[in-house]
Write a protein that holds these residues in place. Sequence first.
Motif, PDB file in Angstrom:
ATOM      1  N   ASP A  22       0.818  -1.212   0.000  1.00 21.58           N
ATOM      2  CA  ASP A  22       0.000   0.000   0.000  1.00 21.58           C
ATOM      3  C   ASP A  22       0.853   1.264   0.000  1.00 21.58           C
ATOM      4  OD1 ASP A  22      -2.480  -1.250  -0.088  1.00 21.58           O
ATOM      5  OD2 ASP A  22      -2.687  -1.303   2.095  1.00 21.58           O
ATOM      6  N   GLU A  26       2.257   2.763  -7.115  1.00 25.22           N
ATOM      7  CA  GLU A  26       1.556   1.717  -7.870  1.00 25.22           C
ATOM      8  C   GLU A  26       2.477   0.996  -8.851  1.00 25.22           C
ATOM      9  OE1 GLU A  26      -2.284   1.060 -10.810  1.00 25.22           O
ATOM     10  OE2 GLU A  26      -2.094   2.925  -9.701  1.00 25.22           O
ATOM     11  N   GLN A  65      -6.269 -12.687  -8.959  1.00 26.83           N
ATOM     12  CA  GLN A  65      -6.515 -12.126 -10.285  1.00 26.83           C
ATOM     13  C   GLN A  65      -6.717 -13.204 -11.354  1.00 26.83           C
ATOM     14  OE1 GLN A  65      -3.543  -9.228 -11.384  1.00 26.83           O
ATOM     15  NE2 GLN A  65      -4.117  -7.837  -9.735  1.00 26.83           N
ATOM     16  N   PRO A  71     -11.112 -13.623  -4.264  1.00 21.51           N
ATOM     17  CA  PRO A  71     -10.777 -12.212  -4.034  1.00 21.51           C
ATOM     18  C   PRO A  71     -10.228 -12.010  -2.617  1.00 21.51           C
ATOM     19  CG  PRO A  71     -12.992 -12.429  -4.925  1.00 21.51           C
ATOM     20  CD  PRO A  71     -12.525 -13.810  -4.586  1.00 21.51           C
ATOM     21  N   THR A  73     -10.442 -10.220   0.488  1.00 25.07           N
ATOM     22  CA  THR A  73     -11.407  -9.370   1.174  1.00 25.07           C
ATOM     23  C   THR A  73     -11.046  -9.153   2.645  1.00 25.07           C
ATOM     24  OG1 THR A  73     -12.786 -11.294   1.660  1.00 25.07           O
ATOM     25  CG2 THR A  73     -13.298 -10.039  -0.356  1.00 25.07           C
ATOM     26  N   PRO A  81      -6.064  -1.110  -4.470  1.00 22.59           N
ATOM     27  CA  PRO A  81      -6.114  -2.131  -5.522  1.00 22.59           C
ATOM     28  C   PRO A  81      -4.743  -2.303  -6.171  1.00 22.59           C
ATOM     29  CG  PRO A  81      -7.260  -0.131  -6.204  1.00 22.59           C
ATOM     30  CD  PRO A  81      -6.849   0.077  -4.785  1.00 22.59           C
ATOM     31  N   ARG A  84      -3.077  -4.724 -12.647  1.00 24.25           N
ATOM     32  CA  ARG A  84      -3.125  -6.051 -13.278  1.00 24.25           C
ATOM     33  C   ARG A  84      -1.704  -6.594 -13.314  1.00 24.25           C
ATOM     34  NH1 ARG A  84      -6.227  -9.877 -13.114  1.00 24.25           N
ATOM     35  NH2 ARG A  84      -6.254 -11.258 -14.859  1.00 24.25           N
TER      36      ARG A  84
END
Length: 136
Positions: A22, A26, A65, A71, A73, A81, A84
């Motif tokens: 995080d 990115e 993915q 997923p 969660t 997020p 990809r």
Amino acid sequence: MGTWDVGPFDNDTAADFCGDLDEAPENEREALIRSALGEAIDTLDYLDQDIAVQAVAAAALIAAQCPGGTPVTTPYGPDLPLPRLSGDLRAFAVRALDRVVTEPSELMELWEETQRPGPWRAGIGELRTVLAPQQA
């Protein structure tokens, strides 16, 4: 290591790894995931539990993915997020998981000493199934 359940993010080390993701820009997150997998794969001697835990968490993020992937969660996974991820990471993640369950592996030994090694091993197997290339 604080561990509260058998899932790939159910421990302090995996939660810290997700926090690092995080905090990373990115465009650097995939490199962190790749590095976590590579460190496990490249360990020929005793595989430290922290390295193994990060590799399992990284594999779970990749599996999420993939078709059939679960997923992420849990509140202990990344809050942001992920981009990809590259398709080549699937095979890399399988190699890392195989290393985690191959001696000498501290994480594997610690789970084998518990009352619940079966569910942990099953979770690793489920990740591997999702990640493994389809057979022709």
